[in-house]
Write a protein that holds these residues in place. Structure first.
Motif, PDB file in Angstrom:
ATOM      1  N   HIS A 157       0.834  -1.194   0.000  1.00 49.52           N
ATOM      2  CA  HIS A 157       0.000   0.000   0.000  1.00 49.52           C
ATOM      3  C   HIS A 157       0.870   1.247   0.000  1.00 49.52           C
TER       4      HIS A 157
ATOM      5  N   THR B 159      -4.358   1.504   6.795  1.00 48.75           N
ATOM      6  CA  THR B 159      -4.401   0.034   6.786  1.00 48.75           C
ATOM      7  C   THR B 159      -3.863  -0.559   8.092  1.00 48.75           C
TER       8      THR B 159
ATOM      9  N   THR C  81     -10.278  -3.024   2.265  1.00 43.79           N
ATOM     10  CA  THR C  81      -9.142  -3.192   3.182  1.00 43.79           C
ATOM     11  C   THR C  81      -9.063  -4.640   3.675  1.00 43.79           C
TER      12      THR C  81
END
Ligand code: NAP
Length: 421
Positions: free
Chosen positions: A142, A151, A323
């Motif tokens: 990410h 996250t 996510t």
């Protein structure tokens, strides 16, 4: 691009409409005794996190976990916090919880270590954050700011959910008061489109301010969605204000103009003691009945119910599911080593669907969770009136386009500018 972004950020900070309303809050007067409470603050070694711990410790909680990635910095902070005079009388335990939010394994280890040390968690302050970083990524792939600020915190919260929910249920009916406070920012106004936020290839091509904005949008969406899914937990997001902390340090390293901007921010910013007030108000100062579950607050206690990310159930749900999916992918990736409490199906169990969680709860005949306080109507705000400055905006945008080169960046800047005006 930098000047436009900073102008937008500065405008959002000084725009008086962002600060109309709010409550009077003095931590020393308004934070009640916190005896028996267990508190976890991420990024607790410096800045707003450390200041929050300082003021919470003065109210005698049972145990405070200071989550930080550097042992040296964490221990120095603990020493300082323990020796500061206002905390001299507290019996509170203050413990370093090793946590690097950019590493899935570290987050898993941190959650495991926390659970081994405490069976309850009353207050979780998702405070750690990075800003203005050059391109980079977390171990999950990410974008570095989204991956750290969103996250990592998402995974930590999910892993601690059983403890949070159990703590909420242990309270006597009606007096449950478990809170999760996410640090967002008015910088969420700098975010690219929602589609870009979820497309890591596209997001990584954005400028650093847009990437930071993306992570802060995610913080608002996460808090609102957490509140919708688990209403027994009070989950809100906050903007602390413009506070003179290390957050701006990377900005100073970028170029001389940015360094100057960073110095100006340092000079005009609110001192950290006062800067921690909004998150302290949300976490321990406000009475539960004063808070709107899922809301976003600017300093102090000023509820921005019209915020489009708070209101959008679609975006909240999509970010949540995206996510979870990304984290599942990460677990399948052999380069992501599992934590010590890892067992087969670890992430699958962590991310079992929301309805499955409730079914399981019902089967166990546990007490019903605290009813969601605010009605749907309270969150329904009439559509915003159409902006009246269309002509002025387009000519300014035209001038911006003439002044700067990169079409993609200009389009992003234009959208941001238009949003802020
Ligand atoms: N200051 C402001 O004006 C402002 C405005 C809006 C929003 N905020 C938000 O407020 C929050 C706190 O910021 P601050 O101003 O107090 O900044 P800060 O002084 O730079 O503190 C940030 C904290 O986050 C920690 N951190 C960074 N990356 C991490 C990682 N990968 N894993 C674990 N911890 C990590 C830092 O640890 P290290 O010391 O190890 O780097 C530090 O403890 C952030 O979420 C920020 O976005 C601040």
């Amino acid at each position: 691009m930098f000047i436009t972004a900073m102008a937008s950020f500065a405008w959002a900070n000084v725009n008086p409409t962002n600060y109309i309303g709010g409550v009077s809050f003095r931590p020393e007067r308004d934070i009640p005794n916190l005896s028996g409470k267990v508190v976890l603050v991420t990024g607790g070694n410096t800045g707003l996190g450390k200041e929050s711990i300082r003021q919470i410790l003065a109210r005698n909680p049972a145990h405070v976990f200071l989550a930080a990635r550097s042992e040296q910095n964490a221990k120095a902070a603990i020493e300082d916090l323990k020796s500061s005079s206002s905390n001299a009388n507290t019996d509170a335990k203050l413990t370093w919880l090793p946590l690097d939010l950019s590493s899935t394994k570290s987050v898993q280890d941190a959650a495991g270590s926390f659970k081994a040390q405490s069976s309850r968690l009353d207050i979780l302050i998702l405070n750690a954050g990075v800003m203005s970083l050059p391109p980079g990524e977390t171990d999950l792939g990410h974008e570095i700011q989204l991956g750290t600020n969103h996250t990592g915190h998402f995974l930590l919260t999910k892993l601690l959910l059983p403890t949070l929910l159990r703590t909420a249920e242990e309270e006597e009916a009606g007096s449950s008061d478990v809170r999760v406070v996410s640090l967002s920012s008015i910088g969420h106004n700098l975010a690219p489109s929602f589609e870009t936020i979820l497309d890591q290839k596209k997001l990584k091509r954005c400028n650093t301010h847009a990437r930071y904005g993306a992570s802060k949008v995610a913080n608002i969406l996460f808090a609102a969605e957490l509140a919708r899914r688990y209403p027994s937990i009070m989950a809100v997001s906050v903007h602390p204000g413009l506070i003179a902390t290390d957050l701006y340090a990377p900005l100073g390293k970028r170029n001389p103009v940015a360094a100057l901007g960073s110095r100006v921010l340092g000079a005009v910013g609110t001192p950290v003691e006062a800067g921690a007030r909004n998150q302290l108000w949300a976490a321990v100062g406000a009475k539960r009945a004063e808070l709107v579950n899922g809301a976003y607050y600017v300093p102090v206690g000023n509820c921005k119910v019209h915020n489009r990310y708070v209101r959008s159930e679609e975006m909240g749900k999509e970010l949540w599911e995206w996510t979870e999916k990304e984290l599942r992918k990460g677990n399948a990736n052999p380069s992501t080593a599992p934590g010590p409490d890892h067992k087969e199906g670890f992430l699958e169990r962590t991310f079992q669907p929301h309805h499955a969680h409730h079914e399981q709860q019902q089967q166990q005949e546990q007490k019903p969770v605290f009813e969601r306080r605010e009605s749907q109507e309270e969150m329904e705000i009439p559509a915003q009136p159409k902006p009246q400055h269309h002509r002025r905006r387009s000519s300014t945008l035209q001038r911006l386009k003439e002044y700067m080169g990169n079409q993609d960046e200009l389009d992003e800047a234009g959208k941001t500018y238009a949003k802020l005006m």
